[in-house]
Design a protein around this motif. Structure first.
Motif, mmCIF file in Angstrom:
data_model
loop_
_atom_site.group_PDB
_atom_site.id
_atom_site.type_symbol
_atom_site.label_atom_id
_atom_site.label_comp_id
_atom_site.label_asym_id
_atom_site.label_seq_id
_atom_site.Cartn_x
_atom_site.Cartn_y
_atom_site.Cartn_z
ATOM 1 N N GLU A 1 26.367 -10.579 -29.016
ATOM 2 C CA GLU A 1 25.227 -11.271 -29.638
ATOM 3 C C GLU A 1 24.786 -10.575 -30.922
ATOM 4 O O GLU A 1 24.434 -11.227 -31.913
ATOM 5 N N TYR B 1 25.521 -5.417 -19.003
ATOM 6 C CA TYR B 1 25.600 -6.488 -19.999
ATOM 7 C C TYR B 1 25.726 -5.943 -21.425
ATOM 8 O O TYR B 1 25.311 -6.594 -22.380
ATOM 9 N N SER C 1 18.765 -13.299 -23.897
ATOM 10 C CA SER C 1 18.844 -12.047 -24.666
ATOM 11 C C SER C 1 17.553 -11.239 -24.531
ATOM 12 O O SER C 1 17.595 -10.006 -24.413
ATOM 13 N N ASN D 1 19.697 -19.319 -24.902
ATOM 14 C CA ASN D 1 20.367 -18.096 -25.348
ATOM 15 C C ASN D 1 19.357 -17.030 -25.769
ATOM 16 O O ASN D 1 19.523 -15.842 -25.471
ATOM 17 N N GLU E 1 28.462 -5.381 -23.244
ATOM 18 C CA GLU E 1 29.423 -6.141 -24.056
ATOM 19 C C GLU E 1 28.810 -7.455 -24.546
ATOM 20 O O GLU E 1 29.027 -7.862 -25.694
ATOM 21 N N ARG E 2 28.038 -8.098 -23.661
ATOM 22 C CA ARG E 2 27.408 -9.359 -24.057
ATOM 23 C C ARG E 2 26.358 -9.119 -25.142
ATOM 24 O O ARG E 2 26.264 -9.888 -26.105
#
Length: 678
Positions: free
Chosen positions: A319, A312, A298, A294, A314-315
């Motif tokens: 996070e 990306y 990121s 993860n 929203e992702r």
């Protein structure tokens, strides 16, 4: 001649053949009305509005709830109906045994009570797990409501305890998965939004107080819904907690050492799970490899180009929301809502504690030096530490909605709070968006680096507003002070008055020069060098005024008015071209749009008036607006009102006369013949 073969009788085809009334359906299924409602709620069958009610009711215009015939045929073969019929038969036997005071028979009847399960019905209504997740909004609102409801038949204690257990299970999943996206406080309660398997689920939770049941609520119908929702949410919680590797049913990781009566009391174990702050037993321990994966993903997203970052976004936001309060330690004062704040803080990676006297499972005490934020909901409190921030509860929810740590200064205890903005943003044409909501939209759209600059700009704008308000208050104080000084200056000498007059004349001359300079600067053109008079001439050319004499009066028309009239006629002609069936829908949409525009303009004007009132340019009377005047009635309305009053008085008089004759035993007198001369 006989009837043709293809001809059908009335009610054999069309709308009449598709629908069936509720009374006929109850007779067909051989159930009572309450049992019929129960079966329909569990199976998910509800009344349907037909296209043509008169045809569906075979010429009857009276409103009746209608069901589809195929749904009723489907219910006829359901095994749930047989268990309900057995329950009704046993209820009659139980009433008979109680009437005869036969205790042994009463116990036998209670033992033989049929037990029905709703697993098959849940599978029929939700064939896949995703379908059940999509429909989680209504079950969650009802279960959160019945957690705090008063126990009174037909709602019993086992209903409330089961709802409380399901609520704790779902909230533990939300904390472990860190899937909380939005939270909003209203007078109704708390609105939460959660993202599960790519679907956003919104539900409401009431405030922490026992909700009173209104007298007009049919609690029997509510209980039927509750029974199905309890069964459904039990299956959903089992699957969701399995995804987070938590053991079901929930069990504490380390059993506390309880002695004596505490060991026998089951509420002590329930409170461990209800605190939402105690470590729970897991099926498998979380591996470090998944955490590293993860972190690497990121880092790759952050180091990529702007286009990939937008894709990306929203992702990345999810996070950032998970790590929003990471490294922060919160301490809750007793007056705060413990359950709601622990849900928000722990789902964003923070740590929470509270006084041990309020609720068990407090991890650290108030005098701990590691605490970074203390949440206080009262202006006055005893102990204060310089190593932590004191904040009101709204700060936590605003930080979650903005996905940033907001400055703590506006949220200090005792200070008037900034407006709590709804995070469920709407995007309609003509919808009024206040400036605070615009700031929230900017923060959500900005990157983490841009957010710091935006927060600084917002803080600077707030400081300017505060400075303006202070200046206005100082001016008002000076004016009040100058009025008091004028009364004392009346008794001064004449020489001082003459010197003041000379100074005023000098000031007036300087002011006239300044006004002349301002007029000269206004005459300067944007770049073409035209004067004011030339601009007025150009404006006059654009709006050609036509003089038309009608009935001895002059009327002026401009091009703009003519264009607006042409547009109106065009739209009117277009609406006439719409089909009759779709015209009503079009008018509904137009009225909805006009209402929205009217509402937005009203809110905009109100906001401007409030801002001017803060500065002092508008008084309290002007802010409230002129008093509402009564609308004058038209002549036809007054005439109708008079007619109705006369009718009422005539009816009253006729009734009083009839009652007098009835009580006296007198018969009606014959009508007097007309004896006038012909």
């Amino acid at each position: 001649m006989g009837r043709p073969r293809n001809m059908k009788k009335k009610g054999e085809a069309g709308e009449a053949a598709r629908f069936i009334s509720r009374s006929r359906a109850v007779r067909k299924l051989q159930l009572g009305l309450q049992a019929f409602n129960r079966v329909c709620i569990i199976k998910g069958i509800f009344p349907i509005e037909p296209k043509n009610r008169i045809k569906a009711q075979k010429g009857d215009s009276k409103y009746r709830p209608l069901y589809l015939k195929k749904d009723i045929k489907f219910l006829m073969h359901d095994p749930l109906i047989w268990t309900i019929r057995q329950e009704e038969a046993l209820r009659k036997k139980l009433a008979k045994a109680r009437h005869l005071r036969d205790g042994y028979k009463e116990q036998l009847v209670k033992r033989n009570k049929p037990i029905y399960r709703l697993e098959q019905n849940v599978l029929e209504r939700y064939p896949t797990f995703v379908d059940a997740v999509k429909d989680l909004g209504d079950p969650l609102t009802m279960i959160f409501l019945f957690c705090n409801i008063e126990v009174r038949p037909p709602i019993y204690e086992h209903h409330v305890s089961r709802c409380q257990r399901l609520k704790i299970e779902f909230l533990t999943y939300v904390i472990e998965a860190s899937c909380l996206t939005k939270a909003f406080i209203t007078t109704k309660g708390y609105y939460y939004e959660v993202e599960i398997m790519g679907h956003n689920i919104v539900w409401t939770a009431p405030h922490n107080c026992v909700t009173e049941v209104p007298p007009n609520a049919d609690m029997k119908i509510m209980r039927h819904f509750l029974e199905f929702y309890i069964a459904m949410l039990g299956f959903v919680n089992f699957r969701l907690l399995g995804k987070v590797d938590l053991r079901y049913p929930l069990k504490p990781k380390v059993m506390p050492r309880l002695k004596g009566a505490e060991k026998k009391d089951l509420d002590n174990l329930k409170n461990l799970m209800a605190s939402l702050n105690y470590p729970l037993e897991k099926t498998t321990e979380e591996s470090e490899e998944n955490l590293d994966d993860n972190e690497t993903t990121s880092k790759l997203i952050k180091g990529s180009s702007e286009k990939t970052q937008k894709v990306y976004a929203e992702r990345m936001q999810a996070e950032a929301r998970r790590k929003l309060f990471s490294g922060l330690k919160f301490f809750l004062n007793p007056e705060c809502n413990r359950e709601s704040l622990t849900l928000v803080i722990r789902s964003c990676g923070g740590e929470v504690s509270w006084p041990s006297t309020v609720f068990p499972c407090s991890t650290y005490k108030e005098d701990d030096q590691c605490i970074t934020h203390q949440i206080v909901d009262r202006p006055n409190f005893d102990k204060k530490y310089l190593t932590r921030f004191y904040v009101q509860p709204q700060w936590v929810y605003d930080c979650l909605n903005a996905v940033t740590l907001k400055p703590c200064q506006p949220y200090l205890p005792g200070c008037p709070l900034p407006p709590h903005i709804c995070p469920f943003l709407k995007n309609f044409e003509g919808w009024y968006i206040p400036p605070e909501e615009e700031d929230l939209r900017k923060l959500l759209a900005a990157s983490p680096e841009e957010k710091e600059a935006l927060l600084k700009e917002m803080a600077a704008a707030e400081q300017k507003k505060l400075a303006m308000l202070r200046a206005v208050n100082e001016k008002s104080d000076d004016e009040s002070g100058s009025e008091d000084d004028d009364d004392e200056d009346k008794y001064d000498e004449d020489e001082n008055d003459e010197s003041d007059e000379e100074k005023d004349e000098e000031v007036e001359e300087d002011g006239d020069d300044a006004v002349n300079e301002a007029d000269a600067s206004m005459e300067v053109d944007d770049g073409e060098g035209n004067n004011k008079e030339e601009e007025k001439k150009d404006d006059g050319k654009e709006e050609e005024i036509k003089d038309v004499v009608r009935r001895g009066k002059e009327r002026f028309y401009s091009k703009k008015k003519d264009e607006s009239k042409e547009e109106r006629t065009d739209t009117r002609m277009r609406t006439l071209m719409i089909h009759k069936k779709n015209r009503k829908l079009y008018h509904k949409l137009k009225t909805k749009e006009t209402k929205r525009l009217r509402r937005s303009s009203m809110l905009k004007d109100r906001r401007e008036a409030l801002e001017l009132h803060k500065i002092g340019k508008i008084s309290d009377e002007q802010l409230e607006g002129p008093p509402k005047t009564k609308i004058k009635q038209t002549f036809s309305e007054r005439r109708a009102k008079l007619y109705q009053s006369r009718v009422r008085s005539a009816v009253r008089f006729a009734r009083s006369a009839a009652n007098k004759n009835r009580f006296r035993g007198e018969k009606k007198k014959p009508a007097i013949a007309d004896t006038r001369d012909e």
